[in-house]
Design a protein around this motif. Structure first.
Motif, short mmCIF file in Angstrom:
data_model
loop_
_atom_site.label_atom_id
_atom_site.label_comp_id
_atom_site.label_asym_id
_atom_site.label_seq_id
_atom_site.Cartn_x
_atom_site.Cartn_y
_atom_site.Cartn_z
N ARG A 264 0.85 -1.19 0.00
CA ARG A 264 0.00 0.00 0.00
C ARG A 264 0.89 1.24 0.00
NH1 ARG A 264 -5.41 0.85 1.05
NH2 ARG A 264 -5.77 -1.23 1.93
N ASP A 265 0.48 2.24 -0.75
CA ASP A 265 1.19 3.51 -0.80
C ASP A 265 1.09 4.21 0.56
OD1 ASP A 265 2.33 5.91 -2.42
OD2 ASP A 265 0.54 6.70 -1.42
N ASP A 267 1.10 7.40 1.39
CA ASP A 267 0.15 8.52 1.45
C ASP A 267 -1.28 8.01 1.57
OD1 ASP A 267 2.13 10.42 1.25
OD2 ASP A 267 2.02 10.56 -0.94
N GLU A 268 -1.59 6.97 0.84
CA GLU A 268 -2.93 6.38 0.93
C GLU A 268 -3.17 5.80 2.32
OE1 GLU A 268 -5.55 2.81 -1.19
OE2 GLU A 268 -3.36 2.84 -1.35
N ALA A 271 -3.87 8.52 4.85
CA ALA A 271 -5.24 9.02 4.73
C ALA A 271 -6.23 8.07 5.40
CB ALA A 271 -5.59 9.22 3.26
#
Length: 296
Positions: A264-265, A267-268, A271
């Motif tokens: 998973r990124d 930044d994601e 969030a």
């Protein structure tokens, strides 16, 4: 190459025994963490509340594939407290040392060093490692440059960084939590159980500033190093610590695991961490060499 491990630190707050037990049961079954620290770190008067369910929790965590560490008190001041910490060594579990008074007792046997013991340089790490420390949690206030210098010094020692949760700032022999409710420390009536994540302290301008947890002072903001996780691994850090709160800690652990595993990124994931802890304000200032309450 071995993947970076995740450690769930001990519950720092005064939770009812059933909530404390159920929290760890869920961690055992669902959270992708490798090590789980349990035990009372802040106030020895709370130990009696979960003593009866402690064996059940340990058994469930180990059945779930977690390595259990027993955490010592951060500020033992009474003979019964030092005696309790010494008794932790009689079991089969590794002990996490949170006060230097326990260091002579653990010398020569494998143990962990908790984030309440100050390690600010490579020399201190080398000294502790020479006496048996295998996992060392660094103080939360260190900047990246210091973390890198320490973590790269001894590759055989697991160096851990505080990556999520309210940051412990101070611990005192006096209990502000009791005082604010009109009680003395000795007759506190355990009023700290009213604030499951700590009691917010505001400035004179009514801005949230700190959190009080019995004799402990923490940050108001939650440290959240999801975006810094992979960079910390590049510095030589081999474990990240998540501190329990009443938000969805299973979801938080899953996000950290996904970022570390490249699934998973960052930044994601950051969030999504707002969804897991919707009431939390996040900060990352310390690791960037800034004020700890800031988000850089």
């Amino acid at each position: 190459m071995q993947s970076t491990t995740l450690t769930l630190g001990p519950v720092l707050f005064n939770w009812p025994a059933d909530r404390w037990r159920d929290f760890y049961f869920r961690i055992a079954d669902e959270a992708p963490v490798d090590h789980v620290c349990i035990g009372e770190v802040v106030c020895s008067k709370r130990q009696v509340f979960f003593a009866e369910v402690l064996p059940q929790v340990i058994e469930r965590l180990e059945r779930g594939g977690k390595e259990v560490l027993l955490s010592s008190l951060a500020l033992p001041t009474l003979k019964r407290e030092t005696r309790h910490d010494a008794e932790l060594l009689n079991g089969r579990h590794m002990v996490e040392v949170n006060d230097v008074s326990l260091l002579p007792s653990v010398a020569g046997r494998p143990h962990a060093i908790g984030p309440f013991v100050n390690i600010y340089n490579e020399g201190t790490l080398a000294f502790l490692a020479s006496r048996g420390a295998r996992l060392v949690a660094l103080p939360p206030e260190l900047p990246r440059s210091s973390i890198e210098a320490i973590a790269s010094a001894l590759p055989d020692v697991t160096v851990e960084v505080w990556a999520f949760g309210r940051t412990p700032l101070a611990i005192s022999a006096r209990c502000y939590h009791a005082r604010v409710h009109g009680h003395s420390k000795d007759s506190c009536q355990f009023v700290c159980d009213r604030d499951a994540d700590g009691m917010t302290v505001e400035t004179l301008d009514h801005e949230p500033f700190l959190a009080v947890n019995g004799v402990q002072t923490l940050s108001y903001a939650f440290c959240n190093l999801l975006k810094e996780a992979n960079d910390l691994v590049d510095t030589g850090v081999s474990s990240l610590r998540l501190s329990p709160h009443t938000c969805d800690m299973v979801a938080v652990a899953q996000l950290f695991r996904a970022v570390l595993d490249g699934q998973r990124d960052a930044d994601e994931a950051f969030a999504l961490s707002h969804d897991a802890c919707p009431s939390a304000t996040f900060a990352n200032g310390f690791v960037h060499g800034a004020a700890g309450a800031l988000y850089v």
